[in-house]
Design a protein around this motif. Sequence first.
Motif, PDB file in Angstrom:
ATOM      1  N   ASP A   1       0.802  -1.218   0.000  1.00 27.02           N
ATOM      2  CA  ASP A   1       0.000   0.000   0.000  1.00 27.02           C
ATOM      3  C   ASP A   1       0.838   1.273   0.000  1.00 27.02           C
ATOM      4  O   ASP A   1       0.289   2.377  -0.111  1.00 27.02           O
ATOM      5  CB  ASP A   1      -0.923   0.026   1.232  1.00 27.02           C
ATOM      6  CG  ASP A   1      -2.134  -0.869   1.062  1.00 27.02           C
ATOM      7  OD1 ASP A   1      -2.336  -1.402  -0.044  1.00 27.02           O
ATOM      8  OD2 ASP A   1      -2.879  -1.040   2.048  1.00 27.02           O
ATOM      9  N   LEU A   2       2.151   1.135   0.132  1.00 28.45           N
ATOM     10  CA  LEU A   2       3.022   2.320   0.181  1.00 28.45           C
ATOM     11  C   LEU A   2       2.929   3.115  -1.116  1.00 28.45           C
ATOM     12  O   LEU A   2       3.007   2.547  -2.207  1.00 28.45           O
ATOM     13  CB  LEU A   2       4.475   1.896   0.406  1.00 28.45           C
ATOM     14  CG  LEU A   2       5.484   3.032   0.566  1.00 28.45           C
ATOM     15  CD1 LEU A   2       5.573   3.446   2.022  1.00 28.45           C
ATOM     16  CD2 LEU A   2       6.873   2.612   0.060  1.00 28.45           C
ATOM     17  N   THR A   3       2.750   4.423  -1.012  1.00 34.51           N
ATOM     18  CA  THR A   3       2.889   5.319  -2.156  1.00 34.51           C
ATOM     19  C   THR A   3       4.321   5.824  -2.157  1.00 34.51           C
ATOM     20  O   THR A   3       4.739   6.555  -1.255  1.00 34.51           O
ATOM     21  CB  THR A   3       1.909   6.491  -2.070  1.00 34.51           C
ATOM     22  OG1 THR A   3       0.566   5.988  -2.053  1.00 34.51           O
ATOM     23  CG2 THR A   3       2.076   7.419  -3.269  1.00 34.51           C
ATOM     24  N   VAL A   4       5.103   5.412  -3.151  1.00 37.45           N
ATOM     25  CA  VAL A   4       6.544   5.674  -3.156  1.00 37.45           C
ATOM     26  C   VAL A   4       6.820   7.167  -3.234  1.00 37.45           C
ATOM     27  O   VAL A   4       6.264   7.888  -4.067  1.00 37.45           O
ATOM     28  CB  VAL A   4       7.218   4.943  -4.332  1.00 37.45           C
ATOM     29  CG1 VAL A   4       8.688   5.323  -4.431  1.00 37.45           C
ATOM     30  CG2 VAL A   4       7.063   3.437  -4.174  1.00 37.45           C
ATOM     31  N   GLY A   5       7.702   7.633  -2.343  1.00 33.52           N
ATOM     32  CA  GLY A   5       8.123   9.023  -2.353  1.00 33.52           C
ATOM     33  C   GLY A   5       9.556   9.173  -2.822  1.00 33.52           C
ATOM     34  O   GLY A   5       9.843   9.730  -3.876  1.00 33.52           O
TER      35      GLY A   5
END
Length: 679
Positions: free
Chosen positions: A312-316
């Motif tokens: 679920d991580l939104t990559v930054g």
Amino acid sequence: MPRTTPATTPETPFDDFTDIEGLLRIPRLASLAAGPDGRLVAAIQQADEHGSRMVSSLWELDPSGEREARRLTWSAKGESAPRFAADGSLLFTSARPDPTGSADEDVPAIWRLPERGEAHVVASAPGGLTLVGVADDGSMLATTEVLAGGSLEDDAEARQARKAAKRTAIWHTGMPIRHWDHEVGETSTRLVHVDPDGGMRELTPGADTTSLLDASADLSRDGRRAVTTWTTRVAGGETRTSIAVVDVQPRRRRVLLRATAAQGWSGPRLSPDGTRVAVRRVTASTPTDTAYSFLEIHSLGGGEPVSVEVGDLTVGAYAWVDDARLVVSGDLHSRGAVLLVDTATGAVRTLVDDAPHGSLAPAADGSALFALRTDMATPPAPVRIPLRGRGAVEATTIPAPGRVGALPGRLEWVETEVDGTAVGGWLCTPKGASTASPAPVMLWIHGGPHGSYNAWSWRWNPWLAVARGWAVLLPDPAMSTGYGHEGLNRGWPRLADVVWRECEALLDRVLERRTLDGDRTALLGASFGGYMTNWIAGHSDRFGAIVTHAGLWALDQQHTTTDAASHKVRVHGLPDQLPEWFRAYSPHHHASAITTPMLVTHGNRDYRVPVSEALRLWWDLVSGWQGSPASMPHRFLQLTDENHWVLRPSNAVTWNRAVLGFCEQHVLGGEPLPDALPL
């Protein structure tokens, strides 16, 4: 010797959140750089004496977390973007005066600060230089700006002629023509290879005004090649962004990952051995699907990529630790996480998952990661995260300026269920709230819409309101980051009613508490949140005041005047193509239903949401008011030199006082703001 401050007693943490100017004068950690000899340096911003601008300086931090930071640089122009060279010297960008007089005046140059001795200019160019990468042999990759159609060799002469003639015209040949807060077309970004002794050579002489617009690039450690985003125009006013490899000797460029109508690329980062690149693959948004990003590792020699499964991580951000490991950070479940990636398989291990982390700076020996950690209660602060071993990871906080002490209230996570989906957010409650004295409530809707309330904000800081007795609710509704692709797409394409239903449901849930006053509420938002406040104003009268900053008002107007017009039109089409969507979701169609006092704030230099949105909203509010002009409750705070954000500290003080004063007047019965705002 460079001027430094000795290690001293730690500064007193800031804790008076009734002092707006004091909050905005807290030093702000902006970036980190880890050196080959174990050193750690931070760029730290602070308001100047008059609050007219933020000035950055470089500070030495103690990686072990034992000693206080000491300041390294002091110029009035400031220093930023620190990077270490292999010899241990510190490179940075600054427009500070060059004592030798050899550098171009008033534009950023690349400077070198040796471990012992004074800083000196390495290289300068008429269009300024921004340091992008440093190789082991001391060579550097930088960007500069040259007048469109020109080259680095003739740029100084061309600029002087343009200045002498006072020419300001820009000749446009396609889209885009604006980007966030500046015009596109007058200059062209170029990649420049800089020798250790300062000699410069253009690497991308064929770049037009779009090719390297907002580009991301990297230099291999051996200095032989660079990778960069490369943007080209296509039919329909669209652009596509590919990944190109640029060989330094001989100068040669080839496309590594070609963009298509369905997907593009961003954020290339070369492995230490220069054979692979970590990159984001970004799908193109459509009327049914938002843009999704995928983290991949590609070989420069071709072949199948390694896909990194981030859940679920939104990559930054991401950075190579060594050839076998990559660290990745991003938004996760209204907090954040840092992952350690096996670059051969794409397998991941979670290091920390308590907060967002930025400015990733792996230690040279691969033993640890330095990063800036933040959360809803803490400004960005440097931490050390161990990378070796398989047991529990515990981060160490590194002393640095900018500490915050006790908050004026309580922070807690709250949730409700909407149509079978858990919707949560952060609730900030003042210390004085009780059943005998319930607190008034502000509902803040975040921008994006792909964003998250998970980090400290200097521009929209809820603790200023909490210190004045307000409770502040900050939801992460549909389309928020950190909830996987499904969360990003819920509510797409920008369905205001879906977002409002989730925000209102969470608001109603917290208002069940007897310590909160549901009869005294205000609504605030910016950008997409400003669009939401504008739309809600025509669909609900439950709030006593509404504050809208940089909000979309007339979508038929904004979609073709924004700098992101191609994206907006691709998703939403034009009003005659989707008349029902525009009728339902463009706030201006519901102007006649607005009864709540509104404060409109907007920057003249905002090209993402042009100020024409605020001008048209203001006209509709003023011309639609049926009472006497003196009794009209609406107000407009126009920020003539700001862009999409309020960046100048003095303007931020004015903005915060106006926002808080407006809400206090219309919700709490406070004194009216004067016609001539004395801020």
